[in-house]
Every structure is written in C-alpha cells, then in structure tokens.
Design a protein around this motif. Structure first.
Motif, PDB file in Angstrom:
ATOM      1  N   ILE A 137      -3.266   2.923  -5.235  1.00  0.00           N
ATOM      2  CA  ILE A 137      -3.775   2.548  -3.934  1.00  0.00           C
ATOM      3  C   ILE A 137      -4.783   1.324  -4.134  1.00  0.00           C
ATOM      4  N   PHE A 138      -5.696   1.600  -4.723  1.00  0.00           N
ATOM      5  CA  PHE A 138      -6.875   0.709  -5.077  1.00  0.00           C
ATOM      6  C   PHE A 138      -6.132  -0.567  -5.594  1.00  0.00           C
ATOM      7  N   ALA A 183      -3.198  -1.789  -5.070  1.00  0.00           N
ATOM      8  CA  ALA A 183      -2.588  -2.617  -4.125  1.00  0.00           C
ATOM      9  C   ALA A 183      -3.433  -3.195  -3.409  1.00  0.00           C
ATOM     10  N   PHE A 184      -4.512  -2.653  -2.952  1.00  0.00           N
ATOM     11  CA  PHE A 184      -5.698  -3.245  -2.240  1.00  0.00           C
ATOM     12  C   PHE A 184      -6.184  -4.572  -2.941  1.00  0.00           C
ATOM     13  N   PHE A 238     -11.009   2.284 -11.938  1.00  0.00           N
ATOM     14  CA  PHE A 238     -10.949   3.198 -10.939  1.00  0.00           C
ATOM     15  C   PHE A 238     -10.458   4.629 -11.222  1.00  0.00           C
ATOM     16  N   SER A 253      -5.117   7.696  -5.788  1.00  0.00           N
ATOM     17  CA  SER A 253      -5.941   7.061  -5.447  1.00  0.00           C
ATOM     18  C   SER A 253      -6.087   5.580  -6.130  1.00  0.00           C
ATOM     19  N   ALA A 254      -6.181   5.445  -7.451  1.00  0.00           N
ATOM     20  CA  ALA A 254      -6.011   4.295  -8.431  1.00  0.00           C
ATOM     21  C   ALA A 254      -5.150   3.360  -7.990  1.00  0.00           C
ATOM     22  N   LEU A 285       0.719  -1.188  -0.071  1.00  0.00           N
ATOM     23  CA  LEU A 285      -0.053  -0.060  -0.193  1.00  0.00           C
ATOM     24  C   LEU A 285       1.019   1.306  -0.092  1.00  0.00           C
TER      25      LEU A 285
END
Lengths: 274, 172
Positions: B79-80, B82-83, B128, B76-77, B54
């Motif tokens: 991080i998403f 990686a999530f 995303f 943000s994309a 993350l």
C-alpha cells in the motif's frame, strides 16, 4: 460541514491510503496475537492445497532416495525380526531376551541386471565384496526367494537365480511342514517344481510353499510360492507338484541379502559325520 | 479497457504464483529475498485512478501475505508503494506529461526513466517492508543492508523480465 466534505474529497487519496494502512497494521498486530485462528495464512484451503500440490510434484524428484532409505530401513528391521533369531538354550528355558541369538543379518541391494529367459539365469546386484557380500549368501525380495550369491567382485555380486536349472532350494509346505526341494527346469518363468513330497501328504491347491531353513542359506519361512497343481503318477511314491512363484522375477528391483552367522558352525558340525 | 483488465489480471496471477512458489524459497545468504511481485504495481497504466492503485495494492499484498503467513507485512508495504507511486510519477513526469495509452515500462518510457522509477519505488517498498517486518529501529543498519541487497536482487529480476517483454523498434 460542506468544508469538511470538500476537505475529505480533496484529500481522498491520502485518506484512503491511511485507512488501508490502518487496516493492514491492525491485521499485522492481530495476526501476531491470533496467528492460528486467522484465515489469511498459508494453512488455508486454497494456498494449502497449492502448496501440497507443489510438494507432491517435488516428492517425485526424491523418490529414488526415499526408496533407498526405505530399503535400508527394511533390511535393518528384518535383521531384528524374530525369524532371524534362533533359540539357543532349547525348550526348558523360556526367557525371551537371552534365549534368542541373532543368526541372520540382512542388507539391501538393488538389482542392476536380470534375466529370466535362459535355462541358467543370473541377476547382478550393486553390492559386492566391499559391502561384505560373499558367495553362498541368500537373496530374497519382499515377495519371495530370489536366489543365491554365486560370485562377487569388489562392487558387484552375481546371483544364481531361482530360475537356474542347477539351483535347488530346500522348501517345505508351510501348513504340514513336509519338505522337499524346489527345482526349475526351464520354460515358464512363473512356475517351478517341488519334488520329494511323499504320497501320504494331503495337499490343497493354493497351499503356501516356504523355505525350510535346513540349508542355512535362507532362514525358515521365507515365502516362495503357492501350489498351482499337483498329481500323483501311478506307481510312484512322490507327488509332482507345480508351484507358482509369488515374486514376478521379471521386475525384481530391490532385494535383501541374507548373511547366515552360524553357517560355518553348522557345516563344521555336519562334516564330522562324514 | 476490458482487455487491459484481463491482461493485468493474468499478470497478477503469474507474479503471485512466481513469488509464492519459487521466489519465496530463495534465500540468498540466509536473509536476502527478491520480491518480484512489486512489478505489478510498477506496471499499472498511468491513467489508473490512484484509489484503484491503492485497492489493488491492498489485494496484492494480502495475497502475498497469505502465502508467507505474515499477514499485514507485505500488505502495508505494498500500500505504501502504491501511495508513493503517485508522487514519484509526478516528480519524474516528462515535459508535457504522460501520453495517453502509454505504460510505465522500458518500451514506452526509455531505459533512463525506468531505472529512476523502479529503483526509487522498489527501494521505498523494501525499506518499508523490512522495517515493518523487524518492527524496531534498534538494528537499523542491518535492516537497511537487507533492504538494499534485496532491492538489488528484485531490480535485477525486474530488468530481466522487462528485457523479455522488450520489442525493439515498436516505439520508444
């Protein structure tokens, strides 16, 4: 409390994810409001420098085009400059706009062949009859006179260089206005001789030699060179003057062709006297 | 361990520069952009702790955003991405789990596995990304189309890069 901690550590991954997303979105929203004051954009020091370096590299690939554009622009500017206009109504009327009439037009060309080591040197340029080039037009470079167009084909022009033993250019000393003719008699391609300057004229080494404008091939005051040395032979009324060219004819690349709009008129008038 | 960190740091720099200086200038048909930089997150070793993934994603995203002056969008994309990676890895985990010391690429995991892995993650990321970028659902289908087309080009690039690194016979 302990349960809360356990809950947090158990789902730490999801919480970290949510935290980072919140940060990212707050950056996003904030950035939309204060785009200019933000550090993380492409105008910051690091990325800005990187971009300008890449830009510099890219510029090299466009240099050729840019040069051509500039040469064209220069030609345009030259034809609007004061030296290519002449006074039409003489001294009595001094209203700027209507007293000047354009007498010279410039266009740009590129030298594609060149020689300096013969006694009769010619240059070839990449403009010809199609571009409106005709014989007996003047050719100059930003640093001095180059020659006179001798022959033209459809797409190319042949220029009789200043470094041609039969090429005589009407020149004058800029400071005093005395005129003579400039000839090159072979040998050193950086020097020529200025003849017919009478012995009462005061000369200084370094004086500027420019075109006289009498021949109507070149406008007045186009740079040719500077006086390198002079002597007055005994029993002679005229100086021997050596002129050093300001232009290095070995690496002329962009030149301007000068078309005199009033040459025919002038010639016709002068013919009446014969 | 240290060698891995250096290696990934190097990959990071190369991908960021490729993205920032070359790929960002590519705009096929006006609005299709390949985003090759996501490959970095895809290639992280299996053992990478999820929270490091993350953090790394955050750094990667903010670097890419710095190049495009679109702060927050790529961050943000990514991080998403990686999530989502954690759960995708869990979903397509082979029987017996991932072997220690292997990496998620064609070399170790085979072509089929990698196709499923990369297609699902790249599409999630692009989906995303393009919706954050447009920030509205009113043009749902045009945004979806952009995401699909860009995903396609990103995937093509990812597979080209993978083929360059593929050493046949070393290990399947």
């Amino acid at each position: 409390m302990r349960n809360l901690f356990r809950f947090l550590t158990k789902n730490s991954f999801i919480f970290l994810f949510l935290l980072l997303e919140v940060v990212a979105f707050s950056l996003l929203v904030q950035n939309n409001n204060y785009q200019s004051s933000s550090f993380f954009n492409s105008s910051n020091f690091l990325v800005g420098n990187l971009y300008s370096t890449v830009n510099n590299i890219n510029d090299y690939f466009n240099l050729k085009e840019e040069n051509q554009k500039l040469a064209q622009q220069n030609a345009k500017l030259q034809s609007t400059s004061l030296s290519s206009f002449m006074k039409v109504f003489g001294r009595l009327v001094q209203i700027n706009d209507t007293t000047f009439m354009q007498s010279y037009v410039y266009s740009s060309a590129k030298v594609i062949n060149n020689s300096t080591n013969k006694r009769q040197n010619y240059l070839t340029i990449d403009k010809g009859a199609i571009n409106g080039i005709e014989a007996e037009m003047g050719v100059i470079s930003p640093k001095g006179v180059v020659g006179i167009i001798k022959n033209v084909s459809d797409h190319f022009g042949s220029v009789m260089s200043v470094l041609h033993e039969k090429n005589k250019i009407s020149a004058k000393i800029k400071k005093s206005g005395y005129f003579g003719s400039l000839v090159w008699e072979g040998g050193n391609y950086r020097e020529a001789e200025l003849k017919d300057i009478p012995n009462h004229v005061k000369l200084v080494i370094g004086d500027t030699i420019v075109t006289s404008g009498y021949s109507s091939i070149f406008p007045e005051n186009i740079l040719i060179g500077t006086i390198k040395e002079f002597e007055l032979p005994k029993g002679n009324n005229f100086y021997n003057i050596k002129v050093e060219f300001t232009e290095d004819y070995l690496n002329v690349s962009h030149v301007y062709i000068i078309k005199s709009l009033l040459k025919e008129e002038k010639k016709a008038l002068e013919k009446l006297n014969d | 361990m240290i060698r891995d960190v250096i290696k990934y740091f190097f990959i990071f720099i190369v991908l960021v520069l490729t993205q920032g200086l070359i790929l960002n200038n590519i705009e096929l048909g006006g609005y299709i952009n390949p985003y090759l930089y996501v490959l970095f997150i895809l290639l992280l070793p299996f053992e990478t702790p999820p929270w490091i993934t993350l953090i790394v994603a955050f750094l990667l995203g903010i670097t890419i955003d710095t190049f495009t002056s679109t702060l927050g969008v790529h961050t943000s994309a990514t991080i998403f991405l990686a999530f989502a990676r954690k759960y995708v890895l869990k979903l397509i985990e082979p029987r017996g789990g991932y072997e220690f010391g292997t990496e998620p690429n064609i070399q170790y995991m085979g072509l089929n596995w990698f196709i499923i892995y990369s297609i699902s993650l790249v599409f999630l990321h692009h989906f995303f990304l393009f919706f954050v970028e447009s920030f509205k659902f009113s043009q749902f289908f045009s945004t979806l189309g952009r995401a699909l087309l860009s995903s396609f080009f990103t995937l093509v690039l990812i597979f080209i890069v993978q083929l360059f690194n593929y050493k046949p016979g070393v290990r399947k």
